[in-house]
Design an enzyme around this catalytic site. Structure first.
Site, PDB file in Angstrom:
ATOM      1  N   THR A   1      44.396  34.863  46.124  1.00 10.90           N
ATOM      2  CA  THR A   1      44.003  33.453  46.086  1.00 10.90           C
ATOM      3  C   THR A   1      45.116  32.554  46.610  1.00 10.90           C
ATOM      4  O   THR A   1      46.289  32.933  46.593  1.00 10.90           O
ATOM      5  CB  THR A   1      43.690  33.049  44.624  1.00 10.90           C
ATOM      6  OG1 THR A   1      43.133  31.743  44.606  1.00 10.90           O
ATOM      7  CG2 THR A   1      44.920  33.062  43.750  1.00 10.90           C
TER       8      THR A   1
ATOM      9  N   GLY B   1      42.748  29.372  36.361  1.00 11.40           N
ATOM     10  CA  GLY B   1      43.576  30.483  35.923  1.00 11.40           C
ATOM     11  C   GLY B   1      44.261  30.274  34.590  1.00 11.40           C
ATOM     12  O   GLY B   1      44.504  31.233  33.855  1.00 11.40           O
TER      13      GLY B   1
ATOM     14  N   THR C   1      37.984  34.750  38.018  1.00 16.02           N
ATOM     15  CA  THR C   1      38.049  33.643  38.966  1.00 16.02           C
ATOM     16  C   THR C   1      37.928  32.344  38.180  1.00 16.02           C
ATOM     17  O   THR C   1      37.500  32.341  37.032  1.00 16.02           O
ATOM     18  CB  THR C   1      36.923  33.767  40.012  1.00 16.02           C
ATOM     19  OG1 THR C   1      37.026  32.690  40.941  1.00 16.02           O
ATOM     20  CG2 THR C   1      35.538  33.729  39.377  1.00 16.02           C
ATOM     21  N   GLY C   2      38.309  31.253  38.811  1.00 21.26           N
ATOM     22  CA  GLY C   2      38.211  29.962  38.138  1.00 21.26           C
ATOM     23  C   GLY C   2      39.574  29.454  37.705  1.00 21.26           C
ATOM     24  O   GLY C   2      40.602  29.850  38.266  1.00 21.26           O
TER      25      GLY C   2
ATOM     26  N   THR D   1      39.283  32.170  44.252  1.00 19.98           N
ATOM     27  CA  THR D   1      39.781  33.539  44.241  1.00 19.98           C
ATOM     28  C   THR D   1      38.755  34.602  44.613  1.00 19.98           C
ATOM     29  O   THR D   1      37.638  34.595  44.098  1.00 19.98           O
ATOM     30  CB  THR D   1      40.208  33.874  42.787  1.00 19.98           C
ATOM     31  OG1 THR D   1      41.017  32.821  42.308  1.00 19.98           O
ATOM     32  CG2 THR D   1      40.904  35.196  42.696  1.00 19.98           C
TER      33      THR D   1
ATOM     34  N   SER E   1      40.271  28.859  49.932  1.00 18.46           N
ATOM     35  CA  SER E   1      40.943  29.145  48.664  1.00 18.46           C
ATOM     36  C   SER E   1      41.652  30.493  48.674  1.00 18.46           C
ATOM     37  O   SER E   1      42.105  30.954  47.636  1.00 18.46           O
ATOM     38  CB  SER E   1      39.950  29.100  47.509  1.00 18.46           C
ATOM     39  OG  SER E   1      39.093  30.198  47.587  1.00 18.46           O
TER      40      SER E   1
ATOM     41  N   ARG F   1      53.378  26.174  40.898  1.00 17.21           N
ATOM     42  CA  ARG F   1      52.361  26.674  39.959  1.00 17.21           C
ATOM     43  C   ARG F   1      51.855  28.049  40.401  1.00 17.21           C
ATOM     44  O   ARG F   1      51.558  28.286  41.567  1.00 17.21           O
ATOM     45  CB  ARG F   1      51.194  25.690  39.900  1.00 17.21           C
ATOM     46  CG  ARG F   1      50.065  26.081  38.919  1.00 17.21           C
ATOM     47  CD  ARG F   1      48.944  26.814  39.609  1.00 17.21           C
ATOM     48  NE  ARG F   1      47.776  27.027  38.740  1.00 17.21           N
ATOM     49  CZ  ARG F   1      46.746  27.803  39.043  1.00 17.21           C
ATOM     50  NH1 ARG F   1      46.728  28.438  40.198  1.00 17.21           N
ATOM     51  NH2 ARG F   1      45.745  27.952  38.225  1.00 17.21           N
ATOM     52  N   VAL F   2      51.782  28.959  39.450  1.00 22.58           N
ATOM     53  CA  VAL F   2      51.223  30.298  39.689  1.00 22.58           C
ATOM     54  C   VAL F   2      50.038  30.448  38.735  1.00 22.58           C
ATOM     55  O   VAL F   2      50.129  30.054  37.576  1.00 22.58           O
ATOM     56  CB  VAL F   2      52.295  31.376  39.426  1.00 22.58           C
ATOM     57  CG1 VAL F   2      51.681  32.759  39.357  1.00 22.58           C
ATOM     58  CG2 VAL F   2      53.381  31.318  40.496  1.00 22.58           C
ATOM     59  N   GLY F   3      48.947  31.008  39.230  1.00 24.01           N
ATOM     60  CA  GLY F   3      47.757  31.156  38.377  1.00 24.01           C
ATOM     61  C   GLY F   3      47.632  32.544  37.781  1.00 24.01           C
ATOM     62  O   GLY F   3      48.613  33.293  37.671  1.00 24.01           O
ATOM     63  N   ASP F   4      46.418  32.893  37.427  1.00 20.23           N
ATOM     64  CA  ASP F   4      46.158  34.175  36.759  1.00 20.23           C
ATOM     65  C   ASP F   4      46.124  35.360  37.725  1.00 20.23           C
ATOM     66  O   ASP F   4      46.383  36.498  37.334  1.00 20.23           O
ATOM     67  CB  ASP F   4      44.815  34.121  36.022  1.00 20.23           C
ATOM     68  CG  ASP F   4      43.646  33.814  36.957  1.00 20.23           C
ATOM     69  OD1 ASP F   4      43.783  32.928  37.831  1.00 20.23           O
ATOM     70  OD2 ASP F   4      42.590  34.474  36.843  1.00 20.23           O
TER      71      ASP F   4
HETATM   72  N1  GLY Z   1      42.001  31.782  39.568  1.00 18.04           N
HETATM   73  C1  GLY Z   1      42.890  31.326  40.525  1.00 18.04           C
HETATM   74  C2  GLY Z   1      43.886  30.409  40.047  1.00 18.04           C
HETATM   75  O1  GLY Z   1      43.708  29.754  39.021  1.00 18.04           O
HETATM   76  O2  GLY Z   1      44.914  30.297  40.681  1.00 18.04           O
END
Ligand code: GLY
Length: 331
Positions: free
Chosen positions: A211, A247, A244-245, A193, A86, A221-224
């Site tokens: 991550t 996003g 984490t988790g 992450t 990941s 897609r882009v996360g947090d």
């Molecule tokens: N926390 C990582 C993501 O959602 O991309």
């Protein structure tokens, strides 16, 4: 005879000093206002891969490196590990078979750098560091981030390992995009992450977060993790937090910034993490289906952690120990 509460409180006193094994330290953790340790430096990071990352960070600090060097070099360990699926090399690809990476870093001067939707570079955290140190910008994305990385000497390589290619081909047969709670953290599979926070022996703070994001995500897609304030926030006068988790839940509530603001307003890191998870529960209706975890540090070196679902753990390096602790959770 000690009643349960008294027992846990005394376990707390011992557990926070690292005297008891992590099982009892975990029980303590549910009662104490915040974790505490004897002294600085302290390094805290998400999931099992945090142990190796913390060890590297501590080595950098012990060699006289800066706290921002320590957080960068720490998370580079899981980024380069092809068996970690990941983060960085060997990350689970997106729906179309491309490994795309997000990362962010903040230093003790309040500077920040990040990259998102970056391909073919093993160490996105180091590209984020250069964005922070050498440009007037905070965030570079996609092909622009890749161009910037190459201009700064980063080598391009295929991040999709043969093992992950096989797994992705299997998954792609039905392309069932259905993230499961803690699926990121199945042993040897999709650890999520890495977010890592450090405070050095001069009480200077920095943080890093990196991550490959959700496996099987829609391309683009882009996360947090690369969003300053969502996946990571550091205010050297107050504290730091990382997430984490899933996003999307953190982005909708600007989670890490929220944790640090709660600390600014007088909460302990533990209370602040709990309040930020509660905000998700209150504001994001789909929260029951997903996992989210926060870790945090304050300027005194107290730490906290809290997750939505059981199953989140974190690595704590303090007082000469580097150990895993199970996080308390809302559910
Ligand atoms: N926390 C990582 C993501 O959602 O991309």
């Amino acid at each position: 005879m000690l009643n349960r509460r008294k027992f846990l409180e005394s376990a707390a006193a011992l557990g926070i000093l690292g005297i008891l094994p992590s099982k009892i330290a975990k029980a303590n953790f549910r009662l104490s206002k915040s974790g505490n340790t004897k002294g600085l430096p302290i390094i805290i990071s998400t999931w099992n891969h945090g142990i190796a990352a913390n060890a590297e960070s501590l080595k950098i600090l012990n060699e006289g490196g800066s706290v921002v060097d320590a957080v960068e070099k720490g998370v580079m360990i899981p980024e380069a590990d092809p068996n970690n699926h990941s983060v960085g090399l060997g990350g689970f690809p997106d729906r179309d078979g491309h490994v795309t990476l997000d990362a962010s870093i903040m230093n003790s001067e309040g500077n920040a750098g990040s990259v998102c939707f970056l391909e073919n570079i093993v160490h996105p955290i180091s590209v984020a560091r250069i964005v922070m140190d050498k440009t007037p910008h905070v965030m570079l994305s996609g092909s622009g981030a890749l161009q910037f990385a190459v201009e700064n000497g980063f080598k391009q390589e295929n991040l999709l390992t043969p093992e992950m290619k096989k797994k992705w081909q299997q998954w792609a047969k039905d392309k069932n995009y259905d993230p499961k709670i803690n699926w990121e953290n199945e042993p040897n599979k999709y650890h999520d992450t890495i977010g890592l926070l450090a405070i050095d022996d001069n009480a200077q703070m920095a943080g890093a977060c990196t991550t490959s994001g959700m496996g099987g995500k829609i391309r683009g897609r882009v996360g947090d993790s690369p969003i300053i304030g969502a996946g990571l926030f550091v205010d050297n006068e107050v504290g730091s937090a990382t997430a984490t988790g899933m996003g999307e839940l953190v982005m909708k509530t600007l989670g890490s910034f929220l944790v640090v603001e709660f600390i600014r307003n007088g909460m302990s890191p533990q209370e602040a993490c709990e309040k930020a998870v509660l905000r998700i529960v209150e504001k994001v209706p789909e929260h029951k289906k997903f996992q989210i975890g926060f870790i945090a540090l304050n300027k005194k070196g107290e730490y906290g952690a809290y997750s939505l679902q059981p199953g989140f753990n974190f690595a704590l390096s303090a007082d000469g120990k580097n150990m895993m602790i199970d996080s308390p959770s809302y559910f």
